[in-house]
Design an enzyme around this catalytic site. Structure first.
Site, short mmCIF file in Angstrom:
data_model
loop_
_atom_site.label_atom_id
_atom_site.label_comp_id
_atom_site.label_asym_id
_atom_site.label_seq_id
_atom_site.Cartn_x
_atom_site.Cartn_y
_atom_site.Cartn_z
N ASP A 171 0.84 -1.20 0.00
CA ASP A 171 0.00 0.00 0.00
C ASP A 171 0.87 1.25 0.00
O ASP A 171 2.04 1.21 0.37
CB ASP A 171 -0.90 0.02 1.23
CG ASP A 171 -2.07 -0.94 1.12
OD1 ASP A 171 -2.36 -1.40 0.00
OD2 ASP A 171 -2.71 -1.23 2.16
N LYS B 266 -4.19 2.50 -2.51
CA LYS B 266 -5.38 3.31 -2.77
C LYS B 266 -5.10 4.74 -2.35
O LYS B 266 -4.43 4.99 -1.36
CB LYS B 266 -6.58 2.76 -1.99
CG LYS B 266 -6.95 1.32 -2.31
CD LYS B 266 -8.14 0.89 -1.47
CE LYS B 266 -8.54 -0.55 -1.78
NZ LYS B 266 -7.55 -1.53 -1.30
N MET C 124 -8.47 8.84 8.21
CA MET C 124 -9.04 9.21 6.90
C MET C 124 -10.17 10.23 7.08
O MET C 124 -11.21 10.16 6.42
CB MET C 124 -9.55 7.97 6.16
CG MET C 124 -8.50 6.89 5.96
SD MET C 124 -9.18 5.34 5.32
CE MET C 124 -10.04 4.73 6.79
#
Length: 258
Positions: free
Chosen positions: A35, A57, A168
């Site tokens: 990641d 991502k 996030m």
């Protein structure tokens, strides 16, 4: 011969915070699916000879969909390879590790999980914010800011007390702070946003529930960042407060909470 999958928590992004078990797994890997927030700058040294595949991502952009990642894990393992899935933080803390383990189990692929240091704890710590502190907070709650919380979730969260950590959560910060205020959280509740934890560009923006959205806009806060909401934010240091000053703040809070 069926290979195996190892889900590795890479910690908050700095290579020296990888665990010994993580380093050993990478050294033995045939394939590494990594990641963007995992420590990947020297993967060619940590996993010599392994195929390195970027499946990271980014906000609003998933170059490789989750079901495709799971298919890659299973496909390489069924071909007899040792696959390391290197994630940022811990695989089981908002990392979709559970989904990948289930996909391996469904395909009959052996899978192991190596925990990592979650950014939910490590990044506030890097900014001098203890998530729990005697006399101030005896609990903390970790939530995802990937999507707005429901009214029921906001009401529950506002009433829990302690410290709230949001991963996030930059884009959803306006709806989160407005919702917490709507369900009774004080407008003066301290809030910190810690950007790029453990990097040379680490930065902390501090405000209160009523003003943090404006402060974040003024500072041009961007992801990756960890949001901390709670009285423990008052203990944050940015290089200006001395140890004596921090201890005095803590003693004052403890006296109030006694």
């Amino acid at each position: 011969m069926t290979g195996r999958v190892t889900l590795v928590g890479g910690g908050p992004g700095r290579e020296d915070l990888l665990t010994l078990a993580a380093v050993r797994a990478l050294a033995a890997a045939d394939v590494v699916l990594f990641d963007r927030l995992a420590p990947h700058e020297r993967l060619h040294e940590l996993a010599p000879g392994a195929d390195l595949v970027d499946v990271g991502k980014r906000p609003g952009h998933h170059a490789v969909a989750q079901h495709e990642i799971e298919a890659l894990l299973v496909g390489h393992a069924l071909a007899g390879r040792h696959v390391v899935r290197l994630k940022g933080g811990d695989p089981y803390v908002l990392g979709r590790g559970g989904e990948e383990v289930l996909a391996c189990h469904a395909a009959g692929v052996p899978v192991e999980v190596i925990p990592g240091v979650t950014s939910a704890v490590a990044v506030p710590g890097a900014a001098g914010i203890p998530l729990t502190h005697r006399g101030i907070s005896h609990l903390f709650t970790v939530v995802s800011g990937h999507a707005p919380l429901t009214e029921h979730e906001l009401e529950h969260l506002a009433g829990l007390g302690g410290t709230i950590v949001v991963l996030m959560g930059v884009n959803s910060l306006p709806s989160l702070t407005a919702g917490l205020a709507r369900f009774g959280m004080s407008a003066q509740m301290p809030v910190a946003i810690v950007e790029r934890g453990f990097s040379a560009g680490q930065r902390t923006t501090i405000g209160d529930l009523a003003g943090i959205v404006v402060a974040a806009g003024r500072a041009r806060v961007v992801s990756p960042a960890v949001v901390v909401i709670g009285e423990v934010v008052r203990l944050a240091h940015d290089g200006d407060a001395s140890a004596a000053e921090l201890m005095q703040r803590a003693a004052g809070f403890a006296a109030v909470g006694a």
